[in-house]
Design an enzyme around this catalytic site. Structure first.
Site, mmCIF file in Angstrom:
data_model
loop_
_atom_site.group_PDB
_atom_site.id
_atom_site.type_symbol
_atom_site.label_atom_id
_atom_site.label_comp_id
_atom_site.label_asym_id
_atom_site.label_seq_id
_atom_site.Cartn_x
_atom_site.Cartn_y
_atom_site.Cartn_z
ATOM 1 N N HIS A 138 34.090 6.067 44.734
ATOM 2 C CA HIS A 138 34.083 4.592 44.670
ATOM 3 C C HIS A 138 35.204 4.000 45.526
ATOM 4 C CE1 HIS A 138 30.949 4.969 41.726
ATOM 5 N NE2 HIS A 138 31.724 5.709 40.960
ATOM 6 N N HIS A 177 37.344 10.214 40.902
ATOM 7 C CA HIS A 177 36.936 8.826 40.654
ATOM 8 C C HIS A 177 38.209 7.979 40.608
ATOM 9 C CE1 HIS A 177 33.089 10.506 39.293
ATOM 10 N NE2 HIS A 177 32.609 9.278 39.116
ATOM 11 N N GLU A 220 37.705 2.413 41.182
ATOM 12 C CA GLU A 220 36.380 1.872 40.837
ATOM 13 C C GLU A 220 36.599 0.600 40.025
ATOM 14 O OE1 GLU A 220 32.212 3.231 38.641
ATOM 15 O OE2 GLU A 220 34.003 4.444 38.359
ATOM 16 N N ASP A 244 25.095 7.565 42.265
ATOM 17 C CA ASP A 244 25.937 7.650 41.083
ATOM 18 C C ASP A 244 25.133 8.185 39.901
ATOM 19 O OD1 ASP A 244 28.298 7.534 39.700
ATOM 20 O OD2 ASP A 244 28.422 5.355 39.577
ATOM 21 N N HIS A 250 27.687 11.829 45.771
ATOM 22 C CA HIS A 250 28.205 11.347 44.486
ATOM 23 C C HIS A 250 27.031 11.006 43.568
ATOM 24 C CE1 HIS A 250 31.605 9.324 42.193
ATOM 25 N NE2 HIS A 250 30.517 9.026 41.479
ATOM 26 N N HIS A 264 25.671 12.101 39.560
ATOM 27 C CA HIS A 264 25.896 12.825 38.312
ATOM 28 C C HIS A 264 24.576 13.409 37.819
ATOM 29 C CE1 HIS A 264 30.039 11.275 37.508
ATOM 30 N NE2 HIS A 264 29.623 10.319 38.312
#
Length: 436
Positions: free
Chosen positions: A267, A243, A246, A356, A55, A57
């Site tokens: 998450h 997602h 979260e 992340d 995970h 980005h």
């Protein structure tokens, strides 16, 4: 660890997602070292690759130095006529310790994304640098995600964005021996893009795209408009992660699983609020992609933090000098079980650790494991389990997964032990067959 060893640790070269040293931070009129075939930073890659990251980005992993250089080259000014220095630039691209929500966390992206978006050469470059940074951190395999539409800047097509990023990733993989696959993101507030994202994932699956995701504001944008796209992905055999849970509720996780057929959850901390959804995750062995630092910065775990906790802060050091930029460091507590990850570890859930948005959070994957070990008191065995959980939950095909797991086994378990294990097993089978 003795003091001398500690100092050596502090002196070691940091990955590019953090601040480069002076020699690695070119001025606008200098060629970037990236343009040389052999990047001089590759000499710092000496760790045995042993981590899996699922995970992360891509657009939250751009090097600070690259963003700063490109911003200067393109004449992008800081607000209010502020002097264009790295120290003044950082608060616009990085989270400060005062961040209180996911919405605030996401405010950094509209400033720095246009520095790279719509620029084919820049997209290829940041993708290449991403692979190098993963190699420096000892990552063996990673799945990075991004929204192709967000990176067009109305100048490129989504296909041109994907192809530029793929070129950078391929060049990096060849040079740094890290395996990288990509996940294309749908965006909650842009449901009109979602079916196109699925079609792009289908078109580029032979070029390293292994799945789709949905990211964005859980509170204000429901998942309903995206359900047809995820149903189509299921029909096409495209992997799905979402997602959810979260900053949203546990019910958001149930919707991701039941409506979007999610195989993994990004998450997912809120599942500890609802035993039925927690059990749904556990029974179906659904992988939870945990990101510890960002969960603090987005306030995703705020309601779970005990009152006796301590937050340690420090200032970012740029070129050997302490800056005014404050970093969120770690949260410590005397309470043994409070963070959702404690529950996951205790109950043997299928979860792993990732960064992340490492350059927005100013962290590395090593930082996340250190936080889990030192502050959250997870055991080395539990952290090793995280790595293997990630390996078996990748979006690779089954044969590729087996190869990946075998590579990890050879790193984590001494070869002589494995040889003895297989020899003993073979002897047992032979003995057994002789008595049957």
């Amino acid at each position: 660890m003795d003091k001398k060893e500690s100092n050596n640790q502090e002196d070691k070269q940091l990955p590019g997602t953090l601040i480069d040293t002076d020699e690695n931070c070119p001025t606008p009129d200098q060629p970037h070292p990236h343009h040389h075939h052999h990047h001089h930073r590759s000499s710092s890659i000496n760790a045995t690759p042993s981590l899996i990251e699922l995970h992360i980005h891509l657009d939250g992993s751009f090097r600070h130095s690259t963003l700063f250089e490109l911003a200067q080259k393109k004449g992008i000014q800081l607000p209010n006529g502020m002097e264009s220095t790295m120290e003044n630039f950082l608060p616009y691209i990085c989270i400060q310790s005062t961040c209180q929500s996911l919405a605030e966390f996401l405010t950094k992206f509209p400033f720095f994304t246009p520095i790279v978006a719509g620029d084919i050469e820049a997209l290829e470059r940041v993708a290449y640098e991403f692979v190098e940074d993963q190699a420096i951190q000892g990552v063996l395999y990673t799945e990075t995600r991004y929204s192709p539409q967000f990176l067009t800047d109305n100048k490129l097509t989504p296909e041109q964005v994907i192809e530029a990023i793929n070129r950078g990733l391929q060049r990096g993989m060849k040079e740094f021996s890290v395996d990288v696959r990509t996940i294309l993101c749908c965006i909650r507030q842009c449901p009109e893009w979602s079916m196109e994202v699925v079609n792009l994932a289908d078109k580029y699956r032979s070029a390293g795209v292994v799945g789709i995701d949905i990211a964005g504001d859980e509170h204000n944008y429901p998942i309903g408009p995206h359900v047809p796209a995820f149903k189509r992905a299921l029909e096409l055999g495209i992997h799905r992660t979402v997602h959810a849970g979260e900053t949203g509720s546990a019910e958001s996780v149930r919707e991701a699983i039941e409506l979007c057929h999610a195989e993994r959850i990004g998450h997912g901390y809120a599942i500890i609020d609802d035993p039925s959804i927690y059990d749904l995750i556990r029974r179906n062995d659904i992988h939870v992609e945990c990101c510890l630092t960002s969960s603090i910065q987005t306030n995703a775990i705020g309601k779970y933090i005990p009152k006796d906790s301590e937050t340690e802060e420090k200032h970012l050091v740029i070129h050997g000098h302490e800056s005014k930029t404050r970093l969120h460091s770690h949260i410590k507590s005397k309470k043994e079980i409070w963070h959702p990850i404690h529950h996951f570890a205790r109950d043997g859930l299928n979860f792993s650790l990732s960064c992340d948005d490492p350059s927005v959070s100013q962290i590395t994957i090593e930082h996340e494991y250190e936080h889990a070990l030192s502050d959250l008191k997870l055991t080395p065995a539990q952290l090793t389990q995280c790595v293997f959980n990630a390996a078996r939950s990748t979006f690779l095909n089954e044969d590729e997964k087996k190869i990946l797991v075998q590579r990890l086994i050879s790193t984590y378990i001494p070869s002589t032990i494995m040889e003895n294990h297989f020899q003993n097993n073979n002897t047992s089978k032979t003995t057994l067959s002789q008595h049957v």
